[in-house]
Scaffold this active site. Structure first.
Site, mmCIF file in Angstrom:
data_model
loop_
_atom_site.group_PDB
_atom_site.id
_atom_site.type_symbol
_atom_site.label_atom_id
_atom_site.label_comp_id
_atom_site.label_asym_id
_atom_site.label_seq_id
_atom_site.Cartn_x
_atom_site.Cartn_y
_atom_site.Cartn_z
ATOM 1 N N GLY A 161 -8.535 5.818 4.159
ATOM 2 C CA GLY A 161 -8.910 6.937 5.366
ATOM 3 C C GLY A 161 -10.934 6.498 5.935
ATOM 4 O O GLY A 161 -11.194 7.439 6.163
ATOM 5 N N SER B 283 -11.293 4.566 8.334
ATOM 6 C CA SER B 283 -11.680 4.529 9.770
ATOM 7 C C SER B 283 -12.173 5.661 10.265
ATOM 8 O O SER B 283 -12.704 5.945 11.332
ATOM 9 C CB SER B 283 -10.774 4.584 10.204
ATOM 10 O OG SER B 283 -9.847 3.497 9.932
ATOM 11 N N THR C 16 -6.267 2.574 10.604
ATOM 12 C CA THR C 16 -6.931 3.427 11.954
ATOM 13 C C THR C 16 -7.295 2.874 13.022
ATOM 14 O O THR C 16 -7.010 2.613 14.492
ATOM 15 C CB THR C 16 -6.442 4.814 11.796
ATOM 16 O OG1 THR C 16 -6.221 5.899 11.464
ATOM 17 C CG2 THR C 16 -6.533 5.673 13.181
ATOM 18 N N ASN D 34 -10.750 1.063 2.858
ATOM 19 C CA ASN D 34 -9.018 0.775 3.120
ATOM 20 C C ASN D 34 -9.895 1.087 4.884
ATOM 21 O O ASN D 34 -10.267 2.566 4.997
ATOM 22 C CB ASN D 34 -7.852 1.452 2.636
ATOM 23 C CG ASN D 34 -7.611 1.135 1.558
ATOM 24 O OD1 ASN D 34 -7.883 -0.097 1.152
ATOM 25 N ND2 ASN D 34 -6.751 1.545 0.581
ATOM 26 N N VAL D 35 -8.614 0.136 5.885
ATOM 27 C CA VAL D 35 -9.316 0.527 7.212
ATOM 28 C C VAL D 35 -7.079 0.437 7.894
ATOM 29 O O VAL D 35 -7.406 -0.426 7.658
ATOM 30 C CB VAL D 35 -10.054 -0.193 7.497
ATOM 31 C CG1 VAL D 35 -10.385 -0.235 8.856
ATOM 32 C CG2 VAL D 35 -11.676 -0.603 6.898
ATOM 33 N N ASP E 224 0.725 -1.643 -0.161
ATOM 34 C CA ASP E 224 -0.506 -0.043 -0.235
ATOM 35 C C ASP E 224 0.805 1.373 -0.515
ATOM 36 O O ASP E 224 2.164 1.541 0.814
ATOM 37 C CB ASP E 224 -0.916 0.280 1.241
ATOM 38 C CG ASP E 224 -2.351 1.159 1.037
ATOM 39 O OD1 ASP E 224 -2.371 0.810 0.109
ATOM 40 O OD2 ASP E 224 -2.480 1.558 2.305
ATOM 41 N N HIS E 225 0.299 2.377 -0.432
ATOM 42 C CA HIS E 225 1.217 3.141 -0.670
ATOM 43 C C HIS E 225 2.425 3.668 -1.331
ATOM 44 O O HIS E 225 4.045 4.043 -0.328
ATOM 45 C CB HIS E 225 0.769 4.303 0.462
ATOM 46 C CG HIS E 225 -0.675 4.745 0.247
ATOM 47 N ND1 HIS E 225 -1.275 6.174 -0.253
ATOM 48 C CD2 HIS E 225 -2.073 4.443 1.316
ATOM 49 C CE1 HIS E 225 -2.357 6.289 0.073
ATOM 50 N NE2 HIS E 225 -3.196 5.517 1.160
#
Length: 288
Positions: free
Chosen positions: A212, A214, A236, A233-234, A84-85
Protein backbone atom coordinates in the site's frame (compact mmCIF):
# COMPACT_ATOMS: atom_id res chain seq x y z
CA UNK A 1 20.23 -9.87 -18.98
CA UNK A 2 18.95 -13.06 -17.32
CA UNK A 3 16.17 -12.79 -14.77
CA UNK A 4 17.35 -12.28 -11.22
CA UNK A 5 15.32 -13.11 -8.11
CA UNK A 6 13.45 -11.00 -5.60
CA UNK A 7 15.40 -12.63 -2.79
CA UNK A 8 18.69 -11.57 -4.35
CA UNK A 9 17.50 -7.98 -4.82
CA UNK A 10 16.09 -7.75 -1.29
CA UNK A 11 19.38 -9.06 0.11
CA UNK A 12 21.26 -6.49 -1.93
CA UNK A 13 18.95 -3.70 -0.77
CA UNK A 14 19.27 -4.72 2.88
CA UNK A 15 23.07 -4.68 2.66
CA UNK A 16 22.87 -1.22 1.14
CA UNK A 17 20.36 0.01 3.75
CA UNK A 18 17.87 0.72 1.00
CA UNK A 19 14.69 -0.92 -0.31
CA UNK A 20 13.92 -2.57 -3.61
CA UNK A 21 10.98 -1.04 -5.46
CA UNK A 22 8.41 -3.62 -6.56
CA UNK A 23 5.76 -2.51 -9.04
CA UNK A 24 2.50 -4.26 -9.81
CA UNK A 25 1.89 -4.60 -13.54
CA UNK A 26 -1.36 -5.17 -15.39
CA UNK A 27 -0.58 -4.48 -19.05
CA UNK A 28 2.46 -4.73 -21.29
CA UNK A 29 2.69 -0.93 -21.04
CA UNK A 30 3.12 -1.30 -17.26
CA UNK A 31 5.92 -3.82 -17.80
CA UNK A 32 7.73 -1.61 -20.31
CA UNK A 33 7.33 1.49 -18.15
CA UNK A 34 8.71 -0.19 -15.02
CA UNK A 35 11.76 -1.44 -16.85
CA UNK A 36 12.34 1.87 -18.63
CA UNK A 37 12.03 3.79 -15.37
CA UNK A 38 14.50 1.48 -13.63
CA UNK A 39 16.92 1.72 -16.55
CA UNK A 40 16.74 5.53 -16.47
CA UNK A 41 18.13 5.55 -12.92
CA UNK A 42 20.37 2.47 -13.38
CA UNK A 43 18.61 0.47 -10.66
CA UNK A 44 17.29 -3.09 -10.34
CA UNK A 45 13.55 -3.58 -9.99
CA UNK A 46 10.85 -6.16 -9.29
CA UNK A 47 7.87 -6.73 -11.60
CA UNK A 48 4.85 -8.00 -9.66
CA UNK A 49 1.84 -9.78 -11.12
CA UNK A 50 -1.03 -10.12 -8.66
CA UNK A 51 -3.69 -12.79 -8.60
CA UNK A 52 -6.19 -10.02 -9.38
CA UNK A 53 -4.20 -9.12 -12.50
CA UNK A 54 -4.32 -12.77 -13.55
CA UNK A 55 -8.10 -12.77 -13.08
CA UNK A 56 -8.31 -9.66 -15.28
CA UNK A 57 -6.40 -11.56 -17.97
CA UNK A 58 -9.14 -14.23 -18.06
CA UNK A 59 -7.40 -16.29 -15.38
CA UNK A 60 -4.37 -16.95 -17.57
CA UNK A 61 -0.98 -16.32 -16.04
CA UNK A 62 1.30 -17.12 -18.95
CA UNK A 63 0.49 -14.36 -21.49
CA UNK A 64 1.53 -11.52 -19.18
CA UNK A 65 4.26 -13.57 -17.48
CA UNK A 66 5.86 -14.54 -20.77
CA UNK A 67 5.81 -10.91 -21.93
CA UNK A 68 7.37 -9.79 -18.63
CA UNK A 69 10.12 -12.40 -18.88
CA UNK A 70 10.91 -11.43 -22.47
CA UNK A 71 11.09 -7.74 -21.54
CA UNK A 72 13.17 -8.43 -18.43
CA UNK A 73 15.71 -10.50 -20.34
CA UNK A 74 16.30 -7.55 -22.65
CA UNK A 75 16.61 -5.02 -19.83
CA UNK A 76 19.84 -3.18 -19.07
CA UNK A 77 19.28 -3.61 -15.32
CA UNK A 78 18.48 -6.68 -13.18
CA UNK A 79 14.75 -7.49 -13.11
CA UNK A 80 12.95 -10.04 -10.94
CA UNK A 81 9.44 -11.45 -11.39
CA UNK A 82 7.19 -11.82 -8.34
CA UNK A 83 3.72 -13.36 -8.08
CA UNK A 84 1.75 -11.18 -5.68
CA UNK A 85 -1.15 -11.80 -3.27
CA UNK A 86 -1.63 -15.42 -4.25
CA UNK A 87 -4.59 -17.10 -2.58
CA UNK A 88 -5.00 -19.96 -5.04
CA UNK A 89 -2.76 -22.96 -4.51
CA UNK A 90 -3.25 -23.83 -8.18
CA UNK A 91 -1.84 -20.44 -9.18
CA UNK A 92 1.04 -20.80 -6.71
CA UNK A 93 2.05 -24.03 -8.43
CA UNK A 94 2.25 -22.30 -11.81
CA UNK A 95 4.86 -19.81 -10.59
CA UNK A 96 8.16 -21.64 -11.21
CA UNK A 97 7.43 -22.68 -14.80
CA UNK A 98 6.14 -19.18 -15.61
CA UNK A 99 9.46 -17.54 -14.69
CA UNK A 100 8.67 -16.30 -11.18
CA UNK A 101 11.41 -16.47 -8.57
CA UNK A 102 9.20 -15.44 -5.67
CA UNK A 103 5.62 -15.33 -4.45
CA UNK A 104 3.61 -13.49 -1.85
CA UNK A 105 1.21 -16.04 -0.39
CA UNK A 106 -1.86 -14.33 1.02
CA UNK A 107 -3.78 -16.32 3.62
CA UNK A 108 -4.33 -13.18 5.68
CA UNK A 109 -8.11 -13.41 5.29
CA UNK A 110 -8.03 -16.48 7.53
CA UNK A 111 -7.90 -16.62 11.34
CA UNK A 112 -4.35 -16.73 12.67
CA UNK A 113 -4.06 -20.50 13.11
CA UNK A 114 -5.46 -21.19 9.63
CA UNK A 115 -3.27 -18.46 8.10
CA UNK A 116 -0.24 -20.06 9.74
CA UNK A 117 -1.09 -23.58 8.59
CA UNK A 118 -1.78 -22.51 4.99
CA UNK A 119 1.32 -20.34 4.85
CA UNK A 120 3.51 -23.10 6.31
CA UNK A 121 2.31 -25.50 3.61
CA UNK A 122 2.86 -22.87 0.91
CA UNK A 123 6.35 -22.07 2.23
CA UNK A 124 7.33 -25.74 2.25
CA UNK A 125 6.16 -26.14 -1.35
CA UNK A 126 7.76 -22.87 -2.46
CA UNK A 127 11.14 -23.70 -0.97
CA UNK A 128 11.06 -27.18 -2.48
CA UNK A 129 10.62 -25.54 -5.87
CA UNK A 130 13.22 -22.80 -5.47
CA UNK A 131 10.86 -19.92 -4.67
CA UNK A 132 11.44 -17.12 -2.17
CA UNK A 133 8.20 -16.53 -0.26
CA UNK A 134 6.62 -13.52 1.43
CA UNK A 135 3.51 -13.52 3.64
CA UNK A 136 1.54 -11.12 5.83
CA UNK A 137 -0.50 -11.05 9.01
CA UNK A 138 -3.99 -9.67 8.59
CA UNK A 139 -5.14 -7.87 5.47
CA UNK A 140 -4.37 -4.31 4.43
CA UNK A 141 -7.61 -2.41 3.94
CA UNK A 142 -9.06 -1.34 0.63
CA UNK A 143 -8.76 -4.44 -1.57
CA UNK A 144 -11.78 -5.15 -3.79
CA UNK A 145 -13.96 -2.82 -1.75
CA UNK A 146 -14.02 -5.29 1.10
CA UNK A 147 -13.82 -4.07 4.69
CA UNK A 148 -10.32 -4.32 6.14
CA UNK A 149 -9.57 -7.21 8.43
CA UNK A 150 -7.35 -8.00 11.36
CA UNK A 151 -3.94 -6.36 11.69
CA UNK A 152 -4.17 -4.30 8.51
CA UNK A 153 -7.38 -2.44 9.23
CA UNK A 154 -6.87 1.32 9.40
CA UNK A 155 -5.59 2.04 12.87
CA UNK A 156 -4.63 -1.59 13.48
CA UNK A 157 -1.02 -2.68 13.63
CA UNK A 158 1.10 -5.82 13.37
CA UNK A 159 2.09 -7.14 16.78
CA UNK A 160 5.87 -7.74 16.96
CA UNK A 161 5.58 -10.78 19.21
CA UNK A 162 2.95 -12.45 17.05
CA UNK A 163 4.95 -11.56 13.93
CA UNK A 164 8.09 -13.16 15.38
CA UNK A 165 6.20 -16.36 16.16
CA UNK A 166 4.52 -16.40 12.76
CA UNK A 167 7.81 -16.08 10.90
CA UNK A 168 9.45 -18.78 12.98
CA UNK A 169 6.54 -21.21 12.63
CA UNK A 170 5.76 -20.56 8.95
CA UNK A 171 9.30 -20.48 7.59
CA UNK A 172 8.65 -17.54 5.26
CA UNK A 173 11.51 -15.46 3.87
CA UNK A 174 9.90 -12.02 4.33
CA UNK A 175 6.90 -10.50 6.07
CA UNK A 176 4.59 -7.68 5.03
CA UNK A 177 3.78 -5.62 8.11
CA UNK A 178 0.94 -3.23 8.93
CA UNK A 179 2.35 0.10 10.05
CA UNK A 180 -0.18 2.58 8.68
CA UNK A 181 -0.63 2.05 4.94
CA UNK A 182 -3.75 1.02 3.04
CA UNK A 183 -4.15 -0.53 -0.40
CA UNK A 184 -5.44 1.50 -3.37
CA UNK A 185 -4.97 4.97 -1.85
CA UNK A 186 -5.18 7.72 -4.48
CA UNK A 187 -4.04 10.50 -2.12
CA UNK A 188 -0.55 10.50 -0.63
CA UNK A 189 -1.70 11.26 2.90
CA UNK A 190 -0.80 8.12 4.86
CA UNK A 191 1.60 8.27 7.79
CA UNK A 192 3.59 5.44 9.29
CA UNK A 193 3.76 4.24 12.87
CA UNK A 194 7.51 4.74 13.06
CA UNK A 195 7.88 3.51 16.63
CA UNK A 196 6.17 0.24 15.76
CA UNK A 197 8.27 -0.17 12.61
CA UNK A 198 11.38 0.16 14.73
CA UNK A 199 10.11 -2.53 17.11
CA UNK A 200 9.22 -4.85 14.24
CA UNK A 201 12.62 -4.38 12.67
CA UNK A 202 14.28 -5.28 15.95
CA UNK A 203 12.00 -8.27 16.56
CA UNK A 204 12.26 -9.98 13.17
CA UNK A 205 15.23 -11.52 11.41
CA UNK A 206 13.60 -11.55 7.95
CA UNK A 207 13.19 -8.57 5.59
CA UNK A 208 10.14 -6.38 6.12
CA UNK A 209 7.82 -5.50 3.25
CA UNK A 210 5.54 -2.49 2.93
CA UNK A 211 2.27 -2.88 1.01
CA UNK A 212 0.00 0.00 0.00
CA UNK A 213 2.94 2.35 -0.50
CA UNK A 214 1.26 4.56 -3.11
CA UNK A 215 -0.46 6.42 -0.26
CA UNK A 216 2.80 7.62 1.29
CA UNK A 217 4.42 11.00 0.58
CA UNK A 218 8.13 11.03 -0.25
CA UNK A 219 9.24 11.77 3.30
CA UNK A 220 7.35 8.79 4.67
CA UNK A 221 8.77 6.51 1.98
CA UNK A 222 12.27 7.58 2.93
CA UNK A 223 11.49 7.08 6.61
CA UNK A 224 10.13 3.60 5.89
CA UNK A 225 13.48 2.59 4.43
CA UNK A 226 15.35 4.14 7.34
CA UNK A 227 13.06 2.24 9.70
CA UNK A 228 13.90 -1.13 8.20
CA UNK A 229 11.62 -1.76 5.20
CA UNK A 230 13.53 -3.68 2.52
CA UNK A 231 10.84 -4.12 -0.16
CA UNK A 232 8.28 -1.48 -1.12
CA UNK A 233 5.22 -2.47 -3.16
CA UNK A 234 3.68 0.11 -5.50
CA UNK A 235 0.67 -0.30 -7.77
CA UNK A 236 -1.91 2.45 -7.62
CA UNK A 237 0.65 5.20 -8.25
CA UNK A 238 1.31 3.75 -11.69
CA UNK A 239 -2.38 3.56 -12.50
CA UNK A 240 -2.90 7.16 -11.41
CA UNK A 241 -0.05 8.30 -13.66
CA UNK A 242 -1.25 6.29 -16.65
CA UNK A 243 -4.92 7.19 -16.36
CA UNK A 244 -4.22 10.88 -15.78
CA UNK A 245 -1.97 11.12 -18.82
CA UNK A 246 -4.50 9.31 -21.02
CA UNK A 247 -7.33 11.56 -19.84
CA UNK A 248 -5.29 14.65 -20.71
CA UNK A 249 -4.37 13.25 -24.12
CA UNK A 250 -7.94 12.38 -25.04
CA UNK A 251 -9.23 15.73 -23.83
CA UNK A 252 -6.71 17.47 -26.08
CA UNK A 253 -7.28 15.04 -28.99
CA UNK A 254 -10.99 14.11 -28.97
CA UNK A 255 -10.66 12.80 -32.51
CA UNK A 256 -8.04 10.19 -31.52
CA UNK A 257 -8.89 6.54 -32.13
CA UNK A 258 -5.45 4.91 -32.41
CA UNK A 259 -4.60 3.52 -28.96
CA UNK A 260 -0.88 3.89 -29.62
CA UNK A 261 -1.16 7.63 -29.13
CA UNK A 262 -2.68 7.60 -25.67
CA UNK A 263 -0.90 4.43 -24.55
CA UNK A 264 2.43 6.08 -25.39
CA UNK A 265 1.76 9.05 -23.11
CA UNK A 266 0.42 6.73 -20.43
CA UNK A 267 3.55 4.60 -20.58
CA UNK A 268 5.81 7.66 -20.39
CA UNK A 269 3.93 8.95 -17.35
CA UNK A 270 4.38 5.63 -15.57
CA UNK A 271 8.07 5.59 -16.50
CA UNK A 272 8.58 8.94 -14.78
CA UNK A 273 6.71 7.74 -11.70
CA UNK A 274 8.84 4.60 -11.47
CA UNK A 275 12.08 6.56 -11.71
CA UNK A 276 10.98 9.03 -9.04
CA UNK A 277 9.93 6.35 -6.57
CA UNK A 278 13.16 4.40 -7.02
CA UNK A 279 15.20 7.56 -6.43
CA UNK A 280 13.12 8.38 -3.34
CA UNK A 281 13.80 4.96 -1.84
CA UNK A 282 17.53 5.27 -2.40
CA UNK A 283 19.93 3.43 -4.67
CA UNK A 284 20.15 -0.34 -4.77
CA UNK A 285 23.30 -1.43 -6.64
CA UNK A 286 22.62 -2.90 -10.08
CA UNK A 287 25.44 -5.37 -9.45
CA UNK A 288 26.38 -7.23 -6.22
Amino acid sequence: MPLTTTGELVTRATANRSAIASFNVITLEHVEAVIAGAESVHAPVVLQVSENAVKFRHGRLLPLARAAVAAAERAAVPVALHLDHVQSDALLRQAPDAGFGSVMYDAARLPYAENLAATRAAADWAHAHGLWIEAELGQIGGKDGKPPLDAHAPGARTDPGQARAFVADSGVDALAVAVGTTHAMTARTATLDHALLKRLSAALDVPLVLHGSSGLPDGELTAAVTGGIAKVNVGTALNIAMTGAIREFLAAHPEAVDPRGYLTVGRKAMTRTVAKIIETLGPVPATP
